[in-house]
Every structure is written in C-alpha cells, then in structure tokens.
Design a protein around this motif. Structure first.
Motif, PDB file in Angstrom:
ATOM      1  N   ALA A  14      -1.341  10.581  18.131  1.00  0.00           N
ATOM      2  CA  ALA A  14      -0.838   9.472  18.938  1.00  0.00           C
ATOM      3  C   ALA A  14      -0.505   8.273  18.057  1.00  0.00           C
ATOM      4  CB  ALA A  14      -1.875   9.079  19.987  1.00  0.00           C
ATOM      5  N   GLY A  15       0.670   7.693  18.293  1.00  0.00           N
ATOM      6  CA  GLY A  15       1.088   6.496  17.572  1.00  0.00           C
ATOM      7  C   GLY A  15       1.717   6.746  16.225  1.00  0.00           C
ATOM      8  N   LYS A  16       1.733   7.991  15.753  1.00  0.00           N
ATOM      9  CA  LYS A  16       2.246   8.297  14.423  1.00  0.00           C
ATOM     10  C   LYS A  16       3.700   8.775  14.463  1.00  0.00           C
ATOM     11  CE  LYS A  16      -2.291   9.645  12.579  1.00  0.00           C
ATOM     12  NZ  LYS A  16      -2.459   8.590  11.568  1.00  0.00           N
ATOM     13  N   LEU A  17       4.395   8.539  13.360  1.00  0.00           N
ATOM     14  CA  LEU A  17       5.695   9.173  13.149  1.00  0.00           C
ATOM     15  C   LEU A  17       5.435  10.631  12.815  1.00  0.00           C
ATOM     16  CD1 LEU A  17       8.694   9.539  12.549  1.00  0.00           C
ATOM     17  CD2 LEU A  17       8.326   8.386  10.347  1.00  0.00           C
ATOM     18  N   VAL A  18       5.983  11.523  13.627  1.00  0.00           N
ATOM     19  CA  VAL A  18       5.831  12.964  13.437  1.00  0.00           C
ATOM     20  C   VAL A  18       7.211  13.547  13.148  1.00  0.00           C
ATOM     21  CG1 VAL A  18       5.188  15.151  14.518  1.00  0.00           C
ATOM     22  CG2 VAL A  18       3.807  13.095  14.939  1.00  0.00           C
ATOM     23  N   ILE A  19       7.395  14.076  11.961  1.00  0.00           N
ATOM     24  CA  ILE A  19       8.675  14.662  11.571  1.00  0.00           C
ATOM     25  C   ILE A  19       8.615  16.164  11.811  1.00  0.00           C
ATOM     26  CG2 ILE A  19      10.298  15.076   9.680  1.00  0.00           C
ATOM     27  CD1 ILE A  19       9.380  12.425   8.463  1.00  0.00           C
ATOM     28  N   ASP A  20       9.483  16.614  12.701  1.00  0.00           N
ATOM     29  CA  ASP A  20       9.523  18.029  13.080  1.00  0.00           C
ATOM     30  C   ASP A  20      10.463  18.774  12.141  1.00  0.00           C
ATOM     31  OD1 ASP A  20       9.733  20.496  14.280  1.00  0.00           O
ATOM     32  OD2 ASP A  20      10.843  19.777  16.035  1.00  0.00           O
ATOM     33  N   ALA A  21       9.876  19.550  11.233  1.00  0.00           N
ATOM     34  CA  ALA A  21      10.652  20.369  10.298  1.00  0.00           C
ATOM     35  C   ALA A  21      10.593  21.843  10.682  1.00  0.00           C
ATOM     36  CB  ALA A  21      10.122  20.174   8.878  1.00  0.00           C
ATOM     37  N   MET A  28       0.836  -1.199   0.000  1.00  0.00           N
ATOM     38  CA  MET A  28       0.000   0.000   0.000  1.00  0.00           C
ATOM     39  C   MET A  28       0.871   1.249   0.000  1.00  0.00           C
ATOM     40  SD  MET A  28      -2.937  -1.062   2.762  1.00  0.00           S
ATOM     41  CE  MET A  28      -3.728   0.546   2.584  1.00  0.00           C
ATOM     42  N   THR A  29       0.390   2.293  -0.649  1.00  0.00           N
ATOM     43  CA  THR A  29       1.123   3.554  -0.706  1.00  0.00           C
ATOM     44  C   THR A  29       1.036   4.267   0.638  1.00  0.00           C
ATOM     45  OG1 THR A  29       0.635   3.796  -3.056  1.00  0.00           O
ATOM     46  CG2 THR A  29       1.308   5.775  -1.880  1.00  0.00           C
ATOM     47  N   THR A  30       2.186   4.708   1.138  1.00  0.00           N
ATOM     48  CA  THR A  30       2.224   5.472   2.388  1.00  0.00           C
ATOM     49  C   THR A  30       1.593   6.835   2.171  1.00  0.00           C
ATOM     50  OG1 THR A  30       4.241   4.356   3.099  1.00  0.00           O
ATOM     51  CG2 THR A  30       3.748   6.474   4.140  1.00  0.00           C
ATOM     52  N   THR A  31       0.781   7.264   3.120  1.00  0.00           N
ATOM     53  CA  THR A  31       0.178   8.596   3.066  1.00  0.00           C
ATOM     54  C   THR A  31       0.980   9.549   3.938  1.00  0.00           C
ATOM     55  OG1 THR A  31      -2.047   7.738   2.660  1.00  0.00           O
ATOM     56  CG2 THR A  31      -1.878   9.966   3.561  1.00  0.00           C
ATOM     57  N   ILE A  32       1.451  10.619   3.313  1.00  0.00           N
ATOM     58  CA  ILE A  32       2.175  11.663   4.015  1.00  0.00           C
ATOM     59  C   ILE A  32       1.226  12.825   4.272  1.00  0.00           C
ATOM     60  CG2 ILE A  32       4.095  13.309   3.931  1.00  0.00           C
ATOM     61  CD1 ILE A  32       5.147  10.508   3.980  1.00  0.00           C
ATOM     62  N   GLY A  33       1.188  13.283   5.495  1.00  0.00           N
ATOM     63  CA  GLY A  33       0.398  14.455   5.829  1.00  0.00           C
ATOM     64  C   GLY A  33       1.313  15.621   6.165  1.00  0.00           C
ATOM     65  N   ILE A  34       1.061  16.756   5.567  1.00  0.00           N
ATOM     66  CA  ILE A  34       1.869  17.945   5.819  1.00  0.00           C
ATOM     67  C   ILE A  34       0.995  19.002   6.484  1.00  0.00           C
ATOM     68  CG2 ILE A  34       3.244  19.792   4.769  1.00  0.00           C
ATOM     69  CD1 ILE A  34       3.921  17.750   2.548  1.00  0.00           C
ATOM     70  N   LEU A  35       1.400  19.413   7.674  1.00  0.00           N
ATOM     71  CA  LEU A  35       0.685  20.455   8.387  1.00  0.00           C
ATOM     72  C   LEU A  35       1.469  21.745   8.249  1.00  0.00           C
ATOM     73  CD1 LEU A  35      -0.443  18.542  11.611  1.00  0.00           C
ATOM     74  CD2 LEU A  35      -1.740  19.021   9.526  1.00  0.00           C
ATOM     75  N   GLY A  36       0.895  22.662   7.491  1.00  0.00           N
ATOM     76  CA  GLY A  36       1.562  23.910   7.135  1.00  0.00           C
ATOM     77  C   GLY A  36       1.626  24.027   5.633  1.00  0.00           C
ATOM     78  N   GLY A  57       6.211   9.769  -5.161  1.00  0.00           N
ATOM     79  CA  GLY A  57       5.208   8.718  -5.289  1.00  0.00           C
ATOM     80  C   GLY A  57       4.335   8.495  -4.075  1.00  0.00           C
ATOM     81  N   TYR A  58       4.431   9.358  -3.093  1.00  0.00           N
ATOM     82  CA  TYR A  58       3.578   9.232  -1.912  1.00  0.00           C
ATOM     83  C   TYR A  58       2.197   9.819  -2.172  1.00  0.00           C
ATOM     84  CZ  TYR A  58       7.805   8.215   0.808  1.00  0.00           C
ATOM     85  OH  TYR A  58       8.974   7.662   1.301  1.00  0.00           O
ATOM     86  N   HIS A  59       1.212   9.327  -1.449  1.00  0.00           N
ATOM     87  CA  HIS A  59      -0.099   9.967  -1.404  1.00  0.00           C
ATOM     88  C   HIS A  59       0.010  11.078  -0.376  1.00  0.00           C
ATOM     89  CE1 HIS A  59      -4.489  10.021   0.050  1.00  0.00           C
ATOM     90  NE2 HIS A  59      -4.442  10.629  -1.126  1.00  0.00           N
ATOM     91  N   VAL A  60      -0.301  12.317  -0.749  1.00  0.00           N
ATOM     92  CA  VAL A  60       0.001  13.466   0.100  1.00  0.00           C
ATOM     93  C   VAL A  60      -1.254  14.269   0.417  1.00  0.00           C
ATOM     94  CG1 VAL A  60       1.315  15.615   0.267  1.00  0.00           C
ATOM     95  CG2 VAL A  60       2.339  13.609  -0.824  1.00  0.00           C
ATOM     96  N   VAL A  82      -5.830  15.341   8.067  1.00  0.00           N
ATOM     97  CA  VAL A  82      -4.413  14.981   7.949  1.00  0.00           C
ATOM     98  C   VAL A  82      -4.011  14.101   9.119  1.00  0.00           C
ATOM     99  CG1 VAL A  82      -2.054  15.852   8.067  1.00  0.00           C
ATOM    100  CG2 VAL A  82      -3.700  16.958   6.554  1.00  0.00           C
ATOM    101  N   CYS A  83      -4.349  14.527  10.324  1.00  0.00           N
ATOM    102  CA  CYS A  83      -3.985  13.767  11.516  1.00  0.00           C
ATOM    103  C   CYS A  83      -4.622  12.376  11.513  1.00  0.00           C
ATOM    104  CB  CYS A  83      -4.412  14.517  12.774  1.00  0.00           C
ATOM    105  SG  CYS A  83      -3.535  16.082  13.043  1.00  0.00           S
ATOM    106  N   HIS A  84      -5.826  12.283  10.996  1.00  0.00           N
ATOM    107  CA  HIS A  84      -6.548  11.006  10.999  1.00  0.00           C
ATOM    108  C   HIS A  84      -6.027  10.050   9.933  1.00  0.00           C
ATOM    109  CE1 HIS A  84      -9.772   8.122  11.358  1.00  0.00           C
ATOM    110  NE2 HIS A  84     -10.107   8.298  10.085  1.00  0.00           N
ATOM    111  N   GLN A  85      -5.764  10.559   8.733  1.00  0.00           N
ATOM    112  CA  GLN A  85      -5.487   9.684   7.591  1.00  0.00           C
ATOM    113  C   GLN A  85      -4.006   9.404   7.352  1.00  0.00           C
ATOM    114  OE1 GLN A  85      -7.555  10.529   3.903  1.00  0.00           O
ATOM    115  NE2 GLN A  85      -9.141  11.672   4.968  1.00  0.00           N
ATOM    116  N   ALA A  86      -3.132  10.320   7.725  1.00  0.00           N
ATOM    117  CA  ALA A  86      -1.722  10.180   7.343  1.00  0.00           C
ATOM    118  C   ALA A  86      -1.007   9.114   8.167  1.00  0.00           C
ATOM    119  CB  ALA A  86      -1.009  11.520   7.492  1.00  0.00           C
TER     120      ALA A  86
END
Length: 217
Positions: A83-90, A1-9, A25-28, A58-62
């Motif tokens: 909660a439980g998600k990988l959160v990348i701090d940029a 399955m394609t990973t879904t990336i969520g971007i906040l900002g 190639g990510y679902h964004v 974003v928080c729900h689906q990514a």
C-alpha cells in the motif's frame, strides 16, 4: 537518500533487473518465492551489490517494488504490504507457466489493470516487460548515445509514471510513454511492441500503429 528498489522474483528477468538497478546506483533488495537461502549464492555471484531477503522485507523496506514474478503469482502477495508504494508491473502472461487462465486473458482489460485492481492502494505502472532479458542486460547506454534503446511505460497517475520514466532513463534506456494502464495491452505478448529492441522513434511508431495490427483490432 538513495532510493531502495525491491525486486520480487529472482528468475532470469528479476536477476537482470537487479544487475541493472545496482549498476545504476540504487540500493537493491531481491526476493524469490522460497527461502532466502535458495537465491543466496546466485545473488552473491551475479549481483554482489544486491541484498537477498524475504518478500516481506522487500515490501516493507523498498521505495519502489518491481514485480518480476509469473503473472499467475501476483495474488500470493499482500495488497496491504504494498500500500502506498510505486509498483512496477514487469509481468507477462505465459500459458506454459501460468496455465490456461481466462482471468489473465480477458480481452476487455489489460493484465496490468487487473494487477492494479488487486493492489488498489498501490500506484501501479507497467514497464520493463516488453524487452527480452538478454536485451535488457546487453543494451543499456548513456543518455544521448547513438542507438539507445527504448522502454514503453504505461500508467494512470502522472506522478508515478514520471518516477518510472526517471528510473528507466537511469537504467540506460529511453523512456516512451504508452498511455494509460488500459493502453498497456499494446506492450503485452502478441503485440508488435512485445520483444521489441528498438530506438525511441521506432518504439513510438509501433505504439502508434498498434490499432492497425491484427492484435489491436
């Protein structure tokens, strides 16, 4: 399955990150601070493969969420929602945007350690913050290509650091491990790493030499 990336900002950095992740190639999914309609046209023109939506969606689906907000805004987000998600701090601290905030400039802790304490049920990794958005847009290259630029990554949980390593590589950059979240101060504004648009070898040297600089003392 394609990973879904969520971007906040959905500012300059968030928009570039959405372009990079869709190209990889990510679902964004991308969300700004206001109503979806505020970013709809920008996304349709610049990132047609991305989906503009709400912060809640974003928080729900990514699967992976990248924080590209002003640093002073991260506490407007719900820790439970991530909660439980990988959160990348940029994110980075800018007094012009964030105001004079002693809590964000505490020299005893990196800003990412503070972010991780807030999102205590998430898996926070620092990455994608030290290279300017113009360079991020211009510099992606295939693995092994000469002059490929590098991105520093810091985190406390190996599993999630490794996930971020794979993401950065897929975006077109050489990942460089910078240590723990406590070490992520080496990547913040004021350090030699911040703003660096350099190769893997050069970035490793900047990280190694951090303690010799005024900022690292």
């Amino acid at each position: 399955m394609t990973t879904t990336i969520g971007i906040l900002g959905a500012g300059k950095l968030g928009t570039v990150l959405a372009q990079l992740t869709t190209a990889a190639g990510y679902h964004v999914l991308i969300a700004g601070s206001g109503h979806v309609a505020k970013i709809q046209l920008t996304v349709e023109v610049l990132i047609p493969a991305a989906v503009p939506t709400t912060i809640a969606e974003v928080c729900h689906q990514a699967d992976i969420v990248i924080l590209a907000l002003p640093l002073s805004k991260y506490q407007t987000l719900s820790p439970a929602a991530l909660a439980g998600k990988l959160v990348i701090d940029a994110m980075n601290y800018w007094w012009e945007t964030d105001g004079n905030r002693e809590d964000l400039t505490n020299t005893h802790y990196s800003s990412s350690e503070q972010v991780a304490r807030y999102f205590h049920k998430s898996h926070v990794v620092k990455a994608l913050n030290h290279m300017g958005y113009h360079d991020l847009f211009d510099e992606p290259r295939l693995q092994g290509q000469p002059g490929r630029k590098a991105i520093a990554i810091a985190g406390d949980e190996e599993k999630y650091v490794e996930e971020t390593v794979k993401l950065v590589d897929r975006l077109g950059f050489d990942p460089v491990r910078a240590g723990s979240l406590a070490d992520s101060g080496k990547m913040e504004p004021g350090s030699a790493v911040f703003g660096a648009n350099v190769t893997k070898k050069e970035l490793k040297k900047l990280l190694t030499d951090f303690s010799k600089t005024k900022y690292g003392q």
